[in-house]
Motif scaffolding. Sequence first.
Motif, PDB file in Angstrom:
ATOM      1  N   ASP A  86       0.838  -1.193   0.000  1.00  0.00           N
ATOM      2  CA  ASP A  86       0.000   0.000   0.000  1.00  0.00           C
ATOM      3  C   ASP A  86       0.874   1.244   0.000  1.00  0.00           C
ATOM      4  OD1 ASP A  86       0.845   0.399   2.674  1.00  0.00           O
ATOM      5  OD2 ASP A  86      -0.900  -0.653   3.467  1.00  0.00           O
ATOM      6  N   ALA A  87       0.240   2.412   0.049  1.00  0.00           N
ATOM      7  CA  ALA A  87       0.968   3.669  -0.139  1.00  0.00           C
ATOM      8  C   ALA A  87       1.961   3.962   0.976  1.00  0.00           C
ATOM      9  CB  ALA A  87      -0.035   4.822  -0.265  1.00  0.00           C
ATOM     10  N   THR A  88       1.680   3.496   2.179  1.00  0.00           N
ATOM     11  CA  THR A  88       2.557   3.808   3.314  1.00  0.00           C
ATOM     12  C   THR A  88       3.433   2.626   3.718  1.00  0.00           C
ATOM     13  OG1 THR A  88       0.842   3.194   4.909  1.00  0.00           O
ATOM     14  CG2 THR A  88       0.935   5.508   4.203  1.00  0.00           C
ATOM     15  N   GLY A  89       3.307   1.512   3.001  1.00  0.00           N
ATOM     16  CA  GLY A  89       4.107   0.348   3.359  1.00  0.00           C
ATOM     17  C   GLY A  89       3.752  -0.202   4.720  1.00  0.00           C
ATOM     18  N   SER A  90       2.441  -0.314   5.005  1.00  0.00           N
ATOM     19  CA  SER A  90       1.999  -0.711   6.343  1.00  0.00           C
ATOM     20  C   SER A  90       2.500  -2.096   6.738  1.00  0.00           C
ATOM     21  CB  SER A  90       0.476  -0.653   6.434  1.00  0.00           C
ATOM     22  OG  SER A  90      -0.119  -1.531   5.491  1.00  0.00           O
ATOM     23  N   GLY A  91       2.741  -2.961   5.753  1.00  0.00           N
ATOM     24  CA  GLY A  91       3.232  -4.295   6.068  1.00  0.00           C
ATOM     25  C   GLY A  91       4.588  -4.307   6.735  1.00  0.00           C
ATOM     26  N   ALA A  92       5.325  -3.211   6.610  1.00  0.00           N
ATOM     27  CA  ALA A  92       6.656  -3.134   7.203  1.00  0.00           C
ATOM     28  C   ALA A  92       6.616  -3.053   8.722  1.00  0.00           C
ATOM     29  CB  ALA A  92       7.407  -1.935   6.650  1.00  0.00           C
ATOM     30  N   HIS A 128       3.956   2.009  -4.657  1.00  0.00           N
ATOM     31  CA  HIS A 128       4.634   2.847  -5.640  1.00  0.00           C
ATOM     32  C   HIS A 128       6.121   2.506  -5.761  1.00  0.00           C
ATOM     33  CE1 HIS A 128       5.915   4.970  -2.022  1.00  0.00           C
ATOM     34  NE2 HIS A 128       4.637   5.119  -1.695  1.00  0.00           N
ATOM     35  N   GLY A 129       6.635   1.696  -4.854  1.00  0.00           N
ATOM     36  CA  GLY A 129       8.008   1.212  -4.947  1.00  0.00           C
ATOM     37  C   GLY A 129       9.083   2.143  -4.447  1.00  0.00           C
ATOM     38  N   HIS A 130       8.706   3.302  -3.914  1.00  0.00           N
ATOM     39  CA  HIS A 130       9.718   4.206  -3.378  1.00  0.00           C
ATOM     40  C   HIS A 130      10.071   3.820  -1.944  1.00  0.00           C
ATOM     41  CE1 HIS A 130      10.695   7.174  -6.404  1.00  0.00           C
ATOM     42  NE2 HIS A 130       9.430   7.191  -6.779  1.00  0.00           N
ATOM     43  N   CYS A 131      11.184   4.367  -1.470  1.00  0.00           N
ATOM     44  CA  CYS A 131      11.723   4.014  -0.162  1.00  0.00           C
ATOM     45  C   CYS A 131      11.086   4.805   0.973  1.00  0.00           C
ATOM     46  CB  CYS A 131      13.235   4.217  -0.146  1.00  0.00           C
ATOM     47  SG  CYS A 131      14.110   3.156  -1.316  1.00  0.00           S
ATOM     48  N   GLY A 132      10.082   5.607   0.661  1.00  0.00           N
ATOM     49  CA  GLY A 132       9.404   6.395   1.669  1.00  0.00           C
ATOM     50  C   GLY A 132       7.983   6.694   1.257  1.00  0.00           C
ATOM     51  N   VAL A 133       7.288   7.424   2.107  1.00  0.00           N
ATOM     52  CA  VAL A 133       5.919   7.831   1.785  1.00  0.00           C
ATOM     53  C   VAL A 133       5.962   9.054   0.876  1.00  0.00           C
ATOM     54  CG1 VAL A 133       4.965   6.850   3.889  1.00  0.00           C
ATOM     55  CG2 VAL A 133       5.769   9.210   3.891  1.00  0.00           C
ATOM     56  N   LEU A 134       4.929   9.228   0.078  1.00  0.00           N
ATOM     57  CA  LEU A 134       4.903  10.299  -0.902  1.00  0.00           C
ATOM     58  C   LEU A 134       4.117  11.506  -0.394  1.00  0.00           C
ATOM     59  CD1 LEU A 134       4.282   8.280  -4.206  1.00  0.00           C
ATOM     60  CD2 LEU A 134       6.449   8.794  -3.028  1.00  0.00           C
ATOM     61  N   ASP A 135       4.515  12.690  -0.864  1.00  0.00           N
ATOM     62  CA  ASP A 135       3.776  13.900  -0.534  1.00  0.00           C
ATOM     63  C   ASP A 135       2.686  14.137  -1.572  1.00  0.00           C
ATOM     64  OD1 ASP A 135       5.002  15.028  -2.814  1.00  0.00           O
ATOM     65  OD2 ASP A 135       6.570  16.000  -1.627  1.00  0.00           O
ATOM     66  N   ALA A 136       1.990  15.262  -1.462  1.00  0.00           N
ATOM     67  CA  ALA A 136       0.861  15.541  -2.349  1.00  0.00           C
ATOM     68  C   ALA A 136       1.274  15.698  -3.800  1.00  0.00           C
ATOM     69  CB  ALA A 136       0.140  16.807  -1.871  1.00  0.00           C
ATOM     70  N   HIS A 137       2.558  15.942  -4.042  1.00  0.00           N
ATOM     71  CA  HIS A 137       3.046  16.150  -5.404  1.00  0.00           C
ATOM     72  C   HIS A 137       3.722  14.904  -5.983  1.00  0.00           C
ATOM     73  CE1 HIS A 137       2.167  20.396  -4.757  1.00  0.00           C
ATOM     74  NE2 HIS A 137       2.890  20.347  -3.647  1.00  0.00           N
ATOM     75  N   GLY A 138       3.708  13.826  -5.225  1.00  0.00           N
ATOM     76  CA  GLY A 138       4.305  12.591  -5.713  1.00  0.00           C
ATOM     77  C   GLY A 138       5.773  12.433  -5.405  1.00  0.00           C
ATOM     78  N   GLY A 139       6.355  13.387  -4.684  1.00  0.00           N
ATOM     79  CA  GLY A 139       7.747  13.259  -4.260  1.00  0.00           C
ATOM     80  C   GLY A 139       7.832  12.520  -2.941  1.00  0.00           C
TER      81      GLY A 139
END
Length: 335
Positions: A86-92, A128-139
């Motif tokens: 999911d978006a926040t990587g809750s499984g971690a 999304h596969g990034h190493c962190g959570v994303l902000d409103a702009h996708g960064g």
Amino acid sequence: MSTFPTHRPRRLRQSPAMRRLVAEHTLSASALILPVFVTERAEPQPIATMPGVRQETLDTLPAVVDAAADAGIGGIMLFGVPLTRDATGSGATEPDGILNRAIRVAARASAGRLTVQADLCLDEFTDHGHCGVLDAHGGVDNDATLARYADMALAQAEAGAEILGLSGMMDGQVAAVRAALDAAGRDDVVLLAYSAKYASAFYGPFRDAVESTLVGDRKTYQLDPANAREGVLEATIDIQEGADIVMVKPAGPYLDVLSEVAARSSVPVWAYQVSGEYAMIELAAAAGAIDRDRAIMESVLGIRRAGADAILTYWALEIAARLRSAHPTAPEAHA
């Protein structure tokens, strides 16, 4: 009158025993760490781009731990491969998430015979596969990600991880995780900072191994391959923030950075011989282009020579067996 060489360095190369006697660097099984992927699927899964490496299951993991302990290597580094993200990587951070379950299984199987290490990053768990959570702009939101890392550290420590591999390359990650652990009374947990982690093409097979969903790249937080001083700076900052060990990743293409970090560091320096480095040798050897066994040992010895105190490599078990075979009564052996 004949002219003779005034110096004859070849005298010290004339036999295997002589070469062993004067070797400047050695390899030790205890300084090798085996990366291990653990899937939620019922059966182990081969990784097509990494011949000989597979995703283990919770059922097959104890045998891997036993083999690693018997080989005398220093530890295993665990990576989780979840079925849902999911978006926040809750499984971690869920106690029953695949990585935290794997840590518990490995810790029981290890029984103190080697160190159980865990990757502390969100990329395996985010959709999304990034190493962190994303902000409103996708960064990637650096500071919001730090809060997730702190929670992840507590979950991994509770599961039994002795060394946490902070691989996300967020600014302030070491300080944030150290503060969270100390506040929870877990100042015993060792922090391995992936300090000089470069935005590298050599990670390709790894992304297959963890079934990455990443679209785009990680260039805003991983280091530019053109920069060496920046890698030293990152390691210096991580040491100041409380890292017990610092890492350079990848290893082979960044031996200059590894050497400079090792020369300046007040803490142990490790290096990660990454999936692309592994795959290149395996595939080149399969094509008959190089001598596989010699290339493996030469590549790892080069990393050791550049200053690595310990090395993460997918050949850890094979190298340990080869060292023992070469010198069965000695704890160390030459490549």
